[in-house]
Design a protein around this motif. Structure first.
Motif, PDB file in Angstrom:
ATOM      1  N   UNK A   1       0.138  -5.192   6.886  1.00 40.38           N
ATOM      2  CA  UNK A   1      -0.255  -3.782   6.851  1.00 40.38           C
ATOM      3  C   UNK A   1       0.832  -2.924   6.196  1.00 40.38           C
ATOM      4  N   UNK A   2       2.093  -3.204   6.516  1.00 46.12           N
ATOM      5  CA  UNK A   2       3.186  -2.459   5.900  1.00 46.12           C
ATOM      6  C   UNK A   2       3.229  -2.700   4.391  1.00 46.12           C
ATOM      7  N   UNK A   3       3.004  -3.938   3.998  1.00 44.64           N
ATOM      8  CA  UNK A   3       2.988  -4.252   2.570  1.00 44.64           C
ATOM      9  C   UNK A   3       1.906  -3.450   1.866  1.00 44.64           C
ATOM     10  N   UNK A   4       0.725  -3.453   2.430  1.00 44.04           N
ATOM     11  CA  UNK A   4      -0.375  -2.722   1.797  1.00 44.04           C
ATOM     12  C   UNK A   4      -0.084  -1.224   1.763  1.00 44.04           C
ATOM     13  N   UNK A   5       0.470  -0.698   2.846  1.00 49.85           N
ATOM     14  CA  UNK A   5       0.785   0.724   2.880  1.00 49.85           C
ATOM     15  C   UNK A   5       1.851   1.105   1.873  1.00 49.85           C
ATOM     16  N   UNK A   6       2.854   0.262   1.716  1.00 48.08           N
ATOM     17  CA  UNK A   6       3.911   0.542   0.743  1.00 48.08           C
ATOM     18  C   UNK A   6       3.376   0.525  -0.681  1.00 48.08           C
ATOM     19  N   UNK A   7       2.483  -0.430  -0.968  1.00 47.33           N
ATOM     20  CA  UNK A   7       1.883  -0.464  -2.302  1.00 47.33           C
ATOM     21  C   UNK A   7       1.034   0.778  -2.545  1.00 47.33           C
ATOM     22  N   UNK A   8       0.276   1.166  -1.515  1.00 51.28           N
ATOM     23  CA  UNK A   8      -0.557   2.358  -1.657  1.00 51.28           C
ATOM     24  C   UNK A   8       0.289   3.608  -1.889  1.00 51.28           C
ATOM     25  N   UNK A   9       1.498   3.607  -1.337  1.00 52.87           N
ATOM     26  CA  UNK A   9       2.395   4.752  -1.510  1.00 52.87           C
ATOM     27  C   UNK A   9       3.158   4.694  -2.829  1.00 52.87           C
TER      28      UNK A   9
ATOM     29  N   UNK B   1       5.244   2.208  -3.771  1.00 52.81           N
ATOM     30  CA  UNK B   1       6.560   1.559  -3.657  1.00 52.81           C
ATOM     31  C   UNK B   1       6.516   0.115  -4.145  1.00 52.81           C
ATOM     32  N   UNK B   2       5.947  -0.095  -5.316  1.00 51.75           N
ATOM     33  CA  UNK B   2       5.888  -1.457  -5.868  1.00 51.75           C
ATOM     34  C   UNK B   2       7.274  -1.993  -6.178  1.00 51.75           C
ATOM     35  N   UNK B   3       8.246  -1.101  -6.351  1.00 52.62           N
ATOM     36  CA  UNK B   3       9.614  -1.527  -6.645  1.00 52.62           C
ATOM     37  C   UNK B   3      10.231  -2.307  -5.499  1.00 52.62           C
ATOM     38  N   UNK B   4       9.621  -2.253  -4.324  1.00 49.99           N
ATOM     39  CA  UNK B   4      10.110  -3.045  -3.201  1.00 49.99           C
ATOM     40  C   UNK B   4       9.734  -4.515  -3.324  1.00 49.99           C
ATOM     41  N   UNK B   5       8.793  -4.820  -4.209  1.00 49.17           N
ATOM     42  CA  UNK B   5       8.309  -6.198  -4.320  1.00 49.17           C
ATOM     43  C   UNK B   5       8.327  -6.722  -5.755  1.00 49.17           C
TER      44      UNK B   5
END
Length: 741
Positions: free
Chosen positions: A336-344, A346-350
């Motif tokens: 869920x955190x991964x999906x939320x970060x992508x939606x926000x 924050x692709x640079x985190x991955x």
């Protein structure tokens, strides 16, 4: 109303080819990440709680985790080695960023995040840096809990640097290192022991890939039981003899464990529900791996006290199932955190961010644009990732036509393989360009834009026009003065303002940018656009998933290449699966093949071809960032082969595809039949083995290791006069008699 053709589900199925694909690899990765989470839950949370029960349940969970130690990471690294096999042979400039820099970037970034978050849970029993010196040590010689990322980068560099050393020598040396570390004969602070012990398994996956594939191909329930017995016997023998620290004993147990893990993964992969869940998880192991430890640490701080204070039946019930329950919670929160970060955003985190630079030329559909056309080109956006394609598929579901997958026994006989064709010629707007256009325009509409501008030779302009009408936006599309009348008419019928400008891409780009500046409407590029690439990739993802559901998973995927957006989307859709993706270019329009050979984008002067949609003078920057490392090879086809594929589709399947859309089938047939022609990708003599093209290694289709090949029929907007001419040529060609029979 578009007539739908029976999908693949209506076609008699054949036995799935488990050996050719590595579906089981995703299942294995999914199982491994669950076991890693379970182990961390047990050791770092569950066993830290004073359960005060009279039964040895906590000890049993700890013992179970220890028995799985020889399986978890060795299997994980073996799978990683299998997937790295192709990349090791490619030039450093093609893989250094994606295979090494990305892993090291993620390791450093998430190490800093872990260090900060774990400071909030000082009692959590895990390795963490408490000083600048400790952090530097973790960054260099003694990796942290994220050592898997550190190890993969190091292993890849070693494997590539030593690729000319005989595999037996490498495996022998790595095996010795593993045995010495496991026996305690080397200094292994922190997670350095794991670094030493697992190199041999990465190299085994890399160099023994064909043998592992053959093992998987012949996996049976009997083999599963035998391999389990071997693993259990190795564990029991080591325990009874007290040989846990004997030199080589730990390595031998893992050598017995890995074949069991592969066999179990193969058998699970054939179970649609459980196998599908594990495979989906296996394609998301990286975000789970980097996120789960801080999540677990915070949950431990939050729950350990209240759980330890429980009394009565609640404690007795919880002590037995707590590890499973908490593992599920940690997994769900991580996803869920991964999906939320992508939606926000924050692709640079991955993903490793793309360098923002001003280039001398900016790639536009069909060629390059001089700085005199655009004095200040915008920085290139980051290349899309597999998650973008998956998200695009979810967003487009119900918004685009779920086109059928077609199959023809006659085409199978010509190819010597099962050929499954995704009929995107039946897509709204007549091509798969609708997918990328609808996603890109839809997102611009949510940003309160009132219009869009696009330029192309036809299909992308039509798709943008239709997408704009659907979202209530104004559309201005620039087409060449010699554009196909059918495509001009379709764009106008969709309500777009059509501007005809010149015959070259430079002329169209100049006009499109001027119109964008005048109107303030954003320019939706035909392929150098993240949403366009991701949307196009959803067609390949649908084909891959539908083939899997039908029991005929793909081994290879063939996609026509113009600017490369569709092929890049296909590579992202196939990422994590053992599917070899090929691009197809007309002879003389081979910018991608030349670019792969040079390691940089190389423009060409496109030769005349009936495949007018495949004539850009240069592959796009964003697509090339994906294709340079993910594409298996490029196939060049001539107009005669494209016309032959067009006629096969028309007469065998009664499907009308434009020549550009039929080029994928032409490429699949060229790979299969192995005709010789200088400058093309050809199978080696004596069968469909391997040949090099564009710096990549390619493997033939028919009568070789590929048993199921996917082809994307990208479009169907073709002039009636051309249909009549190509069909008439076929009817007048006596060499084609009997093909349709």
């Amino acid at each position: 109303m578009t007539t739908r053709i029976d999908p693949i589900a209506a076609v008699p199925s054949v036995a799935a080819p488990p050996a050719a694909r590595l579906d089981w690899a995703d299942v294995a990765k999914g199982g491994c990440i669950i076991l890693v989470l379970l182990w961390h839950v047990v050791v770092k949370d569950y066993l830290q709680i004073d359960w005060r029960v009279g039964v040895p349940v906590p000890g049993a969970w700890g013992l179970l985790g220890e028995q799985l130690l020889p399986l978890r990471m060795p299997l994980f690294f073996t799978i990683s080695g299998i997937f790295a096999a192709n990349a090791v042979s490619r030039p450093w400039r093609a893989v250094g960023r994606s295979r090494v820099a990305r892993l090291l970037y993620l390791y450093v970034l998430w190490l800093l995040i872990h260090t900060a978050v774990l400071a909030l849970a000082p009692g959590f029993p895990t390795d963490r840096a408490t000083s600048v010196g400790g952090l530097l040590i973790q960054l260099t010689v003694t990796p942290s809990n994220l050592w898997y990322l550190y190890a993969l980068a190091l292993y890849f560099v070693l494997a590539k640097a030593l690729r000319r050393v005989h595999p037996a020598v490498l495996l022998g040396a790595a095996g010795a290192l593993s045995a010495l570390a496991a026996a305690g004969l080397l200094d292994t602070p922190g997670n350095r022991g794991g670094l030493y012990q697992n190199l041999v398994f990465f190299l085994a996956g890399l160099h023994l890939r064909p043998h592992l594939q053959r093992w998987a191909a012949t996996a049976t329930d009997r083999r599963l039981l035998l391999s389990l017995a071997g693993y259990a016997a190795a564990l029991a023998g080591t325990a009874l003899a007290g040989a846990g620290r004997w030199l080589g004993s730990s390595l031998l147990v893992s050598v017995a464990a890995v074949p069991f893990g592969i066999t179990a993964a193969v058998r699970l992969a054939r179970r649609p529900v459980l196998g599908g869940v594990l495979a989906a998880l296996g394609r998301r192991t990286l975000p789970v791996y980097v996120i789960h430890m801080p999540v677990l640490a915070l949950l431990h701080r939050l729950l350990a006290g209240p759980v330890a204070g429980l009394n009565g039946p609640g404690r007795a019930l919880l002590v037995a199932g707590y590890p499973v329950l908490l593992t599920a919670v940690v997994l769900a929160l991580s996803l869920a955190l991964h999906r939320g970060l992508l939606a926000a955003g924050a692709t640079w985190l991955f993903e490793l961010p793309t360098h923002r630079r001003r280039a001398a030329t900016t790639a536009i559909e069909g060629g390059t644009m001089s700085r005199t056309v655009a004095p200040a080109p915008a920085p290139a956006p980051a290349a899309p990732a597999r998650a973008d394609v998956e998200e695009a598929a979810r967003w487009l579901s119900g918004r685009v036509v779920h086109t059928p997958v077609l199959h023809s026994p006659a085409i199978d006989r010509l190819a010597g393989a099962r050929v499954l064709m995704k009929a995107e010629n039946l897509q709204a707007g007549g091509s798969y360009k609708m997918r990328g256009a609808l996603l890109a325009v839809g997102r611009l509409a949510t940003g309160r834009h009132t219009g869009v501008v696009a330029q192309s030779t036809g299909n992308h302009a039509v798709a943008v026009s239709l997408a704009a009408r659907r979202h209530g936006l104004a559309a201005t599309v620039v087409l060449p003065v010699d554009a196909a009348p059918t495509k001009v008419a379709l764009a106008r019928a969709a309500g777009a303002r059509v501007v005809l400008a010149g015959t070259t891409v430079e002329e169209r780009v100049a006009v499109a940018r001027r119109l964008s500046d005048e109107t303030g409407h954003p320019l939706v590029d035909a392929y150098d656009h993240r949403d366009v690439i991701a949307g196009q990739g959803s067609a390949s993802l649908e084909l891959i998933e539908e083939a899997e559901r039908a029991g005929t998973p793909l081994d290879a995927l063939v996609v026509p290449v113009g600017g490369g957006g569709g092929a890049a989307g296909a590579c992202l859709a196939a990422s994590g699966r053992a599917i070899d993706v090929y691009g197809v270019e007309p002879v003389g329009c081979d910018s991608l093949a030349r670019s792969l050979a040079a390691g940089r984008r190389v423009p060409v002067t496109p030769a005349p071809t009936i495949a007018d949609g495949l004539r850009p003078s240069c592959v796009g920057e964003l697509p090339f960032a994906v294709l340079r490392t993910a594409l298996r090879g490029v196939v060049r086809v001539d107009d005669e082969e494209i016309a032959e594929a067009f006629r096969l589709l028309l007469l065998e399947l009664k499907v009308l595809a434009e020549p550009s859309g039929a080029a994928g089938l032409a490429g699949a047939l060229r790979l299969a039949v192995g005709r010789t022609d200088p400058g093309r990708l050809e199978p080696a003599a004596g069968g469909l083995e391997t040949a090099a093209v564009g710096g990549l290694e390619a493997t033939g289709v028919g009568r070789g290791r590929y048993r199921t090949v996917g082809v994307v029929l990208t479009g169907g907007n073709v002039e009636a006069a051309l249909v009549a001419r190509l069909a008439a040529e076929r009817l007048a060609d006596p060499s084609m008699e009997g093909v349709a029979a």
